[in-house]
Structures are given as C-alpha cells and as structure tokens.
Motif scaffolding. Sequence first.
Motif, PDB file in Angstrom:
ATOM      1  N   THR A 214       2.465   2.426   2.635  1.00  0.00           N
ATOM      2  CA  THR A 214       2.160   3.108   3.889  1.00  0.00           C
ATOM      3  C   THR A 214       2.943   2.453   5.018  1.00  0.00           C
ATOM      4  OG1 THR A 214       0.336   3.944   5.232  1.00  0.00           O
ATOM      5  CG2 THR A 214       0.109   1.697   4.398  1.00  0.00           C
TER       6      THR A 214
ATOM      7  N   ASP B  41      -4.433  10.686   2.198  1.00  0.00           N
ATOM      8  CA  ASP B  41      -3.433  11.431   1.417  1.00  0.00           C
ATOM      9  C   ASP B  41      -3.992  12.752   0.893  1.00  0.00           C
ATOM     10  OD1 ASP B  41      -1.588   9.441   1.871  1.00  0.00           O
ATOM     11  OD2 ASP B  41      -1.685   8.598  -0.164  1.00  0.00           O
TER      12      ASP B  41
ATOM     13  N   VAL C 242      -8.130  10.244   9.496  1.00  0.00           N
ATOM     14  CA  VAL C 242      -8.282   8.788   9.402  1.00  0.00           C
ATOM     15  C   VAL C 242      -9.694   8.334   9.768  1.00  0.00           C
ATOM     16  CG1 VAL C 242      -7.518   6.568  10.353  1.00  0.00           C
ATOM     17  CG2 VAL C 242      -5.842   8.288   9.741  1.00  0.00           C
TER      18      VAL C 242
ATOM     19  N   LEU D 190       0.811  -1.220   0.000  1.00  0.00           N
ATOM     20  CA  LEU D 190       0.000   0.000   0.000  1.00  0.00           C
ATOM     21  C   LEU D 190       0.841   1.265   0.000  1.00  0.00           C
ATOM     22  CD1 LEU D 190      -2.676  -1.075   2.623  1.00  0.00           C
ATOM     23  CD2 LEU D 190      -2.984  -0.904   0.143  1.00  0.00           C
TER      24      LEU D 190
ATOM     25  N   ARG E 273      -6.437   5.077   2.394  1.00  0.00           N
ATOM     26  CA  ARG E 273      -5.163   5.787   2.241  1.00  0.00           C
ATOM     27  C   ARG E 273      -5.291   6.927   1.235  1.00  0.00           C
ATOM     28  NH1 ARG E 273      -0.200   5.447  -0.877  1.00  0.00           N
ATOM     29  NH2 ARG E 273       1.352   6.546   0.353  1.00  0.00           N
TER      30      ARG E 273
ATOM     31  N   PHE F 234      -0.345   2.953  10.057  1.00  0.00           N
ATOM     32  CA  PHE F 234      -1.584   3.302   9.346  1.00  0.00           C
ATOM     33  C   PHE F 234      -2.554   2.132   9.387  1.00  0.00           C
ATOM     34  CE2 PHE F 234      -4.146   3.186   5.464  1.00  0.00           C
ATOM     35  CZ  PHE F 234      -4.851   4.369   5.614  1.00  0.00           C
TER      36      PHE F 234
END
Length: 112
Positions: A30, A72, A77, A28, A68, A34
């Motif tokens: 990340t 971004d 979240v 991913l 994500r 996360f």
Amino acid sequence: MTANTPPPGRLYHQNPPAYTMGRAAEMLGTTPGFLRAIGEARLITPLRSEGGHRRYSRYQLRIAARARELVDQGTPVEAACRIVILEDQLEEAQRINAEYRRAANETPETPA
C-alpha cells in the motif's frame, strides 16, 4: 481497540515497533498515505522514533493488513477501521469467554 492499547496476551510486546512507514507500506503493498489514513481514523497509532519518524510493530501491520483487505473490497477507510476494531473486540471477548468456561469446568463441584 487501537494498537496503542494492545489487549492482554497479544504478542505486541514481543514485537517492538521496528518497521518504518516506507517499509510497512511496502510490506502491505500500500502507500504511506493509507497508513496515515488509518492512523487518523485511530485504528493504529504508530510509536515515534527519537527523530519523530513513525514506527510500526507486527501487530499493527496485521491490523493494517486487515483494514487494507476491506478497503480493497470497496469498504470506506473509516468503516473498515471500525470493522477491524469490532472484530478485534469480538475475538478478545471470545478468548475471555473460553477462559471462563475452562475455569468453570475445572472447579470441583461441592456436594450439597
């Protein structure tokens, strides 16, 4: 809808939880943090190996990738997780609605 309770008809069952947290984070682009954060927000709940390690399915990775994207773009979240859940619910409702329409169109009309 969390990844622990995949909607009927999804490919979830055909994609066992085979990816470790490190591999999933790498795929991913990340961090494991996360993945933990979206787990805490109950977007996805990874299954655990016998040793207690988190394992993710492809379905869960698709869900995490969408979260994500939103993060971004500046979405917090928690909000990103809620958006993804609502998007998933909408997609499922539209699929069910289309099935009902098809079934209604296939039903022969009875003369009065």
